[in-house]
Design a protein around this motif. Structure first.
Motif, PDB file in Angstrom:
ATOM      1  N   LEU A 298       0.997  -1.032  -0.093  1.00  0.00           N
ATOM      2  CA  LEU A 298      -0.196  -0.017  -0.275  1.00  0.00           C
ATOM      3  C   LEU A 298       0.750   1.494   0.004  1.00  0.00           C
ATOM      4  CD1 LEU A 298      -2.840   0.915   0.076  1.00  0.00           C
ATOM      5  CD2 LEU A 298      -2.490   0.840   2.443  1.00  0.00           C
ATOM      6  N   THR A 299       1.365   1.341  -1.272  1.00  0.00           N
ATOM      7  CA  THR A 299       2.327   2.484  -1.555  1.00  0.00           C
ATOM      8  C   THR A 299       1.510   4.248  -1.111  1.00  0.00           C
ATOM      9  OG1 THR A 299       1.977   2.777  -3.887  1.00  0.00           O
ATOM     10  CG2 THR A 299       3.657   1.848  -3.457  1.00  0.00           C
ATOM     11  N   LEU A 300       2.591   4.951  -1.133  1.00  0.00           N
ATOM     12  CA  LEU A 300       2.176   6.244  -0.799  1.00  0.00           C
ATOM     13  C   LEU A 300       1.040   6.949  -1.842  1.00  0.00           C
ATOM     14  CD1 LEU A 300       2.443   8.576   1.323  1.00  0.00           C
ATOM     15  CD2 LEU A 300       4.142   9.866  -0.114  1.00  0.00           C
ATOM     16  N   GLU A 301       1.977   6.640  -3.219  1.00  0.00           N
ATOM     17  CA  GLU A 301       0.714   6.815  -4.083  1.00  0.00           C
ATOM     18  C   GLU A 301      -0.254   6.484  -3.825  1.00  0.00           C
ATOM     19  OE1 GLU A 301       3.409   5.732  -4.693  1.00  0.00           O
ATOM     20  OE2 GLU A 301       4.541   7.330  -5.192  1.00  0.00           O
ATOM     21  N   ARG A 302      -0.823   5.474  -3.260  1.00  0.00           N
ATOM     22  CA  ARG A 302      -2.347   4.409  -3.682  1.00  0.00           C
ATOM     23  C   ARG A 302      -2.881   5.425  -2.562  1.00  0.00           C
ATOM     24  NH1 ARG A 302      -1.908  -2.190  -4.083  1.00  0.00           N
ATOM     25  NH2 ARG A 302      -0.989  -2.147  -6.191  1.00  0.00           N
ATOM     26  N   ARG A 303      -2.072   5.206  -1.155  1.00  0.00           N
ATOM     27  CA  ARG A 303      -3.151   5.975   0.327  1.00  0.00           C
ATOM     28  C   ARG A 303      -3.340   6.960  -0.538  1.00  0.00           C
ATOM     29  NH1 ARG A 303       1.393   5.911   3.502  1.00  0.00           N
ATOM     30  NH2 ARG A 303       1.857   7.407   4.116  1.00  0.00           N
ATOM     31  N   LEU A 304      -2.533   8.753  -0.976  1.00  0.00           N
ATOM     32  CA  LEU A 304      -2.883   9.418  -1.032  1.00  0.00           C
ATOM     33  C   LEU A 304      -4.487   9.684  -2.411  1.00  0.00           C
ATOM     34  CD1 LEU A 304       0.888  11.140  -2.507  1.00  0.00           C
ATOM     35  CD2 LEU A 304      -1.628  11.505  -0.109  1.00  0.00           C
ATOM     36  N   GLU A 305      -3.842   8.199  -3.064  1.00  0.00           N
ATOM     37  CA  GLU A 305      -5.107   8.802  -4.245  1.00  0.00           C
ATOM     38  C   GLU A 305      -6.514   7.929  -3.402  1.00  0.00           C
ATOM     39  OE1 GLU A 305      -7.175   9.036  -8.411  1.00  0.00           O
ATOM     40  OE2 GLU A 305      -4.774   9.986  -7.047  1.00  0.00           O
ATOM     41  N   MET A 306      -6.918   7.357  -2.245  1.00  0.00           N
ATOM     42  CA  MET A 306      -7.783   7.097  -1.523  1.00  0.00           C
ATOM     43  C   MET A 306      -8.437   7.747  -0.614  1.00  0.00           C
ATOM     44  SD  MET A 306      -9.495   4.161  -1.638  1.00  0.00           S
ATOM     45  CE  MET A 306     -10.662   3.220  -0.788  1.00  0.00           C
ATOM     46  N   THR A 307      -7.009   8.911  -0.871  1.00  0.00           N
ATOM     47  CA  THR A 307      -7.546   9.460   0.932  1.00  0.00           C
ATOM     48  C   THR A 307      -8.109  10.776  -0.356  1.00  0.00           C
ATOM     49  OG1 THR A 307      -4.968   9.150   2.106  1.00  0.00           O
ATOM     50  CG2 THR A 307      -6.616  11.574   2.481  1.00  0.00           C
ATOM     51  N   GLY A 308      -7.618  11.745  -1.574  1.00  0.00           N
ATOM     52  CA  GLY A 308      -8.129  12.492  -2.304  1.00  0.00           C
ATOM     53  C   GLY A 308      -9.799  11.791  -2.549  1.00  0.00           C
ATOM     54  N   VAL A 309      -9.763  10.530  -2.888  1.00  0.00           N
ATOM     55  CA  VAL A 309     -11.256  10.326  -3.296  1.00  0.00           C
ATOM     56  C   VAL A 309     -12.250  10.297  -2.537  1.00  0.00           C
ATOM     57  CG1 VAL A 309     -12.513   8.560  -3.913  1.00  0.00           C
ATOM     58  CG2 VAL A 309     -10.441   8.659  -5.128  1.00  0.00           C
ATOM     59  N   CYS A 310     -12.131   9.820  -1.063  1.00  0.00           N
ATOM     60  CA  CYS A 310     -12.989  10.171   0.150  1.00  0.00           C
ATOM     61  C   CYS A 310     -12.666  11.132   0.770  1.00  0.00           C
ATOM     62  CB  CYS A 310     -12.121   9.387   1.137  1.00  0.00           C
ATOM     63  SG  CYS A 310     -12.093   7.310   1.286  1.00  0.00           S
ATOM     64  N   ALA A 311     -12.169  11.745   0.961  1.00  0.00           N
ATOM     65  CA  ALA A 311     -11.725  13.686   0.932  1.00  0.00           C
ATOM     66  C   ALA A 311     -12.970  14.547  -0.003  1.00  0.00           C
ATOM     67  CB  ALA A 311      -9.908  14.288   1.301  1.00  0.00           C
ATOM     68  N   SER A 312     -12.698  14.085  -1.783  1.00  0.00           N
ATOM     69  CA  SER A 312     -13.409  14.675  -2.068  1.00  0.00           C
ATOM     70  C   SER A 312     -14.780  14.520  -2.369  1.00  0.00           C
ATOM     71  CB  SER A 312     -13.058  14.526  -3.301  1.00  0.00           C
ATOM     72  OG  SER A 312     -12.345  12.821  -3.475  1.00  0.00           O
ATOM     73  N   GLN A 313     -14.838  12.768  -1.459  1.00  0.00           N
ATOM     74  CA  GLN A 313     -16.539  12.443  -1.174  1.00  0.00           C
ATOM     75  C   GLN A 313     -17.108  12.806  -0.532  1.00  0.00           C
ATOM     76  OE1 GLN A 313     -16.873   7.953  -1.145  1.00  0.00           O
ATOM     77  NE2 GLN A 313     -19.370   8.346  -1.092  1.00  0.00           N
ATOM     78  N   MET A 314     -16.610  13.212   0.738  1.00  0.00           N
ATOM     79  CA  MET A 314     -17.136  14.044   1.816  1.00  0.00           C
ATOM     80  C   MET A 314     -17.851  15.547   1.398  1.00  0.00           C
ATOM     81  SD  MET A 314     -15.426  14.699   5.155  1.00  0.00           S
ATOM     82  CE  MET A 314     -16.515  15.466   6.787  1.00  0.00           C
ATOM     83  N   ALA A 315     -16.097  16.170   1.128  1.00  0.00           N
ATOM     84  CA  ALA A 315     -17.365  17.623  -0.215  1.00  0.00           C
ATOM     85  C   ALA A 315     -17.406  17.917  -0.747  1.00  0.00           C
ATOM     86  CB  ALA A 315     -15.131  18.273  -0.493  1.00  0.00           C
ATOM     87  N   LEU A 316     -17.517  16.659  -1.558  1.00  0.00           N
ATOM     88  CA  LEU A 316     -19.390  17.225  -2.406  1.00  0.00           C
ATOM     89  C   LEU A 316     -20.424  17.189  -1.521  1.00  0.00           C
ATOM     90  CD1 LEU A 316     -17.915  15.219  -5.824  1.00  0.00           C
ATOM     91  CD2 LEU A 316     -18.506  17.336  -4.944  1.00  0.00           C
ATOM     92  N   SER A 317     -20.548  16.486  -0.767  1.00  0.00           N
ATOM     93  CA  SER A 317     -21.205  15.946   0.165  1.00  0.00           C
ATOM     94  C   SER A 317     -21.735  17.283   1.321  1.00  0.00           C
ATOM     95  CB  SER A 317     -21.669  14.721   1.092  1.00  0.00           C
ATOM     96  OG  SER A 317     -22.449  14.865   2.462  1.00  0.00           O
ATOM     97  N   LEU A 318     -21.236  17.550   1.762  1.00  0.00           N
ATOM     98  CA  LEU A 318     -20.851  19.194   2.018  1.00  0.00           C
ATOM     99  C   LEU A 318     -21.148  20.088   1.570  1.00  0.00           C
ATOM    100  CD1 LEU A 318     -17.560  19.113   4.631  1.00  0.00           C
ATOM    101  CD2 LEU A 318     -20.584  18.319   5.161  1.00  0.00           C
ATOM    102  N   LEU A 319     -20.958  20.348  -0.261  1.00  0.00           N
ATOM    103  CA  LEU A 319     -21.169  21.125  -0.664  1.00  0.00           C
ATOM    104  C   LEU A 319     -23.318  21.224  -1.489  1.00  0.00           C
ATOM    105  CD1 LEU A 319     -17.972  21.361  -2.478  1.00  0.00           C
ATOM    106  CD2 LEU A 319     -18.598  23.352  -1.135  1.00  0.00           C
ATOM    107  N   GLY A 320     -23.541  20.389  -1.399  1.00  0.00           N
ATOM    108  CA  GLY A 320     -25.174  20.151  -1.550  1.00  0.00           C
ATOM    109  C   GLY A 320     -25.207  18.814  -2.274  1.00  0.00           C
TER     110      GLY A 320
END
Length: 507
Positions: A298-320
């Motif tokens: 589970l390299t840093l690149e994979r972890r960054l991608e997974m974190t970016g997807v989850c954070a963007s999903q939460m942000a989209l939900s907060l935006l409406g």
């Protein structure tokens, strides 16, 4: 009154064991619920006894073959019956008031198919012939005799039904003509009754409904089912269990709410919406967990991608969510200010900004200029530059008006010296003056290191013991396998269920 039915010719069916009896009604006793027939016939054969008495419980079916009118001779019919061997109903009817004379029916009548019988009434001077379909059941004799006889409108309605709803085999009633040959109109025959004779009392529905005790009936049913061993339907006082659409009705095993056990006592514990306990871990244990996961692939690149997807999903939900982000709301394109530092936390924020920009969100990325950047930041910036997002390095380029959301990735767990940099203080001041809500991604434990108060915070894998300045804590799944948790001494069972981002509540 029961005496009005005396002299009627009836057919009584007592079932297969006793057979069918016919004869004239000689007595009706409402108290003992009995009816007596004189000169009876049993299954078409004249009985040896002159009178037979029946109980209401023995009667299966009761048919009225003839209702005698005033002036009818009851003796001639009985004499003819004796000669015919079956209970006939034909007799000479006396002259009527209008000069007409009734007919004598000599045709025998069987117990199974009674024929049309002449009948005279004193209401409209008509000779009405009753069809086989107009019969009375057993309940009319043993329960409702008095009610039917007391109602003056019974015969009146009977006459109306006979003229309006005739059976195909029914003989049309003869109209009584006047001596001068004039005939009454049909309206007078149907609506010519005196209005004073019409009963003006309504049926008491509420009073009769009050006689029905539902509680007693349910109690009786429950007692019977309990004794017979059948499943009880329940009483009105019992409230059935109600389940939500996401709850399982059948539970095979008791629920275990503590499925995650850490090797050391947790400083703080959280719980999910389902009640599962999620303990916090120290920063050293969390760092060790990420290091072991990276060793297993589970390299840093994979972890960054997974974190970016989850954070963007939460942000989209907060935006409406879908209410805000749809093709009909292009004029309401949300704006997000992304504040990143020159470290791995900043690279996670840049990955989140790239996914938000791909979902048609206007992203303004702030990243200070440094001579040398981390390789992960360089790679994320290269991908972000291919989107429509905007990158700035000065606080002056940030918008003066409030944005929809601020994502904070400035703070780091290790490099605390960044808080003394001028650019850091300037960005913190801008964020505190902007009235937009703040989402922090993987904030540090020490509250003193957090320059911006967050409304929401997103933890990775397992939460850190965050304080009150972190706001409401959410947890995202970054893809760490279960055996990796076991390798660092954590007994782990995923609390995410069907989601990748779940809210946590302080216990």
């Amino acid at each position: 009154m029961a005496t009005d039915w005396l002299g009627s010719i009836v057919s009584i069916n007592c079932g297969e064991s006793l057979g069918v009896y016919q004869g004239r009604v000689s007595a009706v006793d409402q108290v003992s619920q009995t009816i007596s027939l004189t000169r009876p016939f049993h299954n078409g054969v004249k009985c040896l006894v002159p009178e037979v008495t029946f109980r209401a419980g023995d009667i299966t079916e009761l048919k009225i073959l003839e209702i005698p009118g005033p002036g009818d001779s009851r003796q001639c019919g009985d004499l003819q019956q004796a000669d015919m061997g079956i209970p006939g109903v034909g007799c000479q009817v006396g002259p009527s008031q209008n000069g007409t004379t009734g007919k004598v029916l000599k045709k025998p009548i069987s117990s199974s198919a009674p024929q049309n019988i002449p009948r005279r009434t004193d209401m409209k001077n008509q000779d009405i012939i009753i069809s086989p379909q107009q019969q009375c059941s057993k309940s009319y004799m043993d329960r409702h005799v008095e009610t039917l006889t007391q109602s003056k409108g019974f015969r009146r309605r009977h006459n109306s039904w006979s003229s309006s709803s005739r059976h195909p085999n029914q003989v049309t009633p003869k109209k009584s003509g006047l001596k001068n040959g004039q005939m009454k109109s049909k309206d007078d025959e149907c609506f010519g009754d005196d209005i004073d004779e019409i009963p003006d009392t309504d049926f008491d529905f509420e009073g009769n409904l009050a006689l029905f005790d539902k509680a007693a009936v349910f109690e009786e049913i429950e007692t019977y089912e309990r004794r017979s061993g059948t499943r009880s339907r329940g009483t009105p006082n019992e409230k059935p269990a109600r389940y939500r659409h996401d709850e399982n009705i059948l539970e095979s095993e008791p629920i275990v709410y503590r499925r995650i056990v850490v090797p050391q006592n947790a400083n703080k514990e959280f719980c999910t919406d389902s009640g599962l306990v999620v303990p916090s871990v120290s920063y050293e244990l969390h760092k060790k967990l990420l290091s072991v996961a990276e060793k297993h692939g589970l390299t840093l690149e994979r972890r960054l991608e997974m974190t970016g997807v989850c954070a963007s999903q939460m942000a989209l939900s907060l935006l409406g969510g879908p209410n805000r982000l749809n093709p009909k709301n292009v004029h309401q394109r949300p704006t997000v200010a992304l504040l990143c530092g020159p470290h791995v936390k900043g690279a996670q924020g840049i990955s989140c900004g790239r996914h938000l920009s791909n979902h048609d969100v206007h992203v303004i990325l702030f990243l200070p200029n440094f001579v040398k950047m981390l390789e992960s930041i360089t790679n994320e910036l290269n991908l972000f530059s291919k989107t429509q997002g905007q990158q700035v390095s000065s606080v002056k380029d940030l918008p003066d008006t409030p944005v929809d959301l601020v994502i904070n990735c400035l703070d780091c767990h290790e490099n605390a010296f960044l808080r003394d940099q001028p650019w850091y203080k300037a960005v913190v001041d801008w964020a505190n003056q902007n009235r937009a809500p703040v989402l922090s991604i993987d904030p540090p434990i020490n509250e003193m290191e957090q320059g911006i108060d967050a409304k929401w915070s997103l933890a990775l894998g397992l939460p850190l013991p965050l304080g009150e300045r972190a706001g409401r804590v959410y947890l995202c799944d970054i893809g760490i396998p279960q055996k990796v948790f076991q390798e660092v001494g954590i007994n782990y069972h995923s609390p995410f269920g069907s989601k990748f981002v779940i809210p946590l509540h302080s216990t």
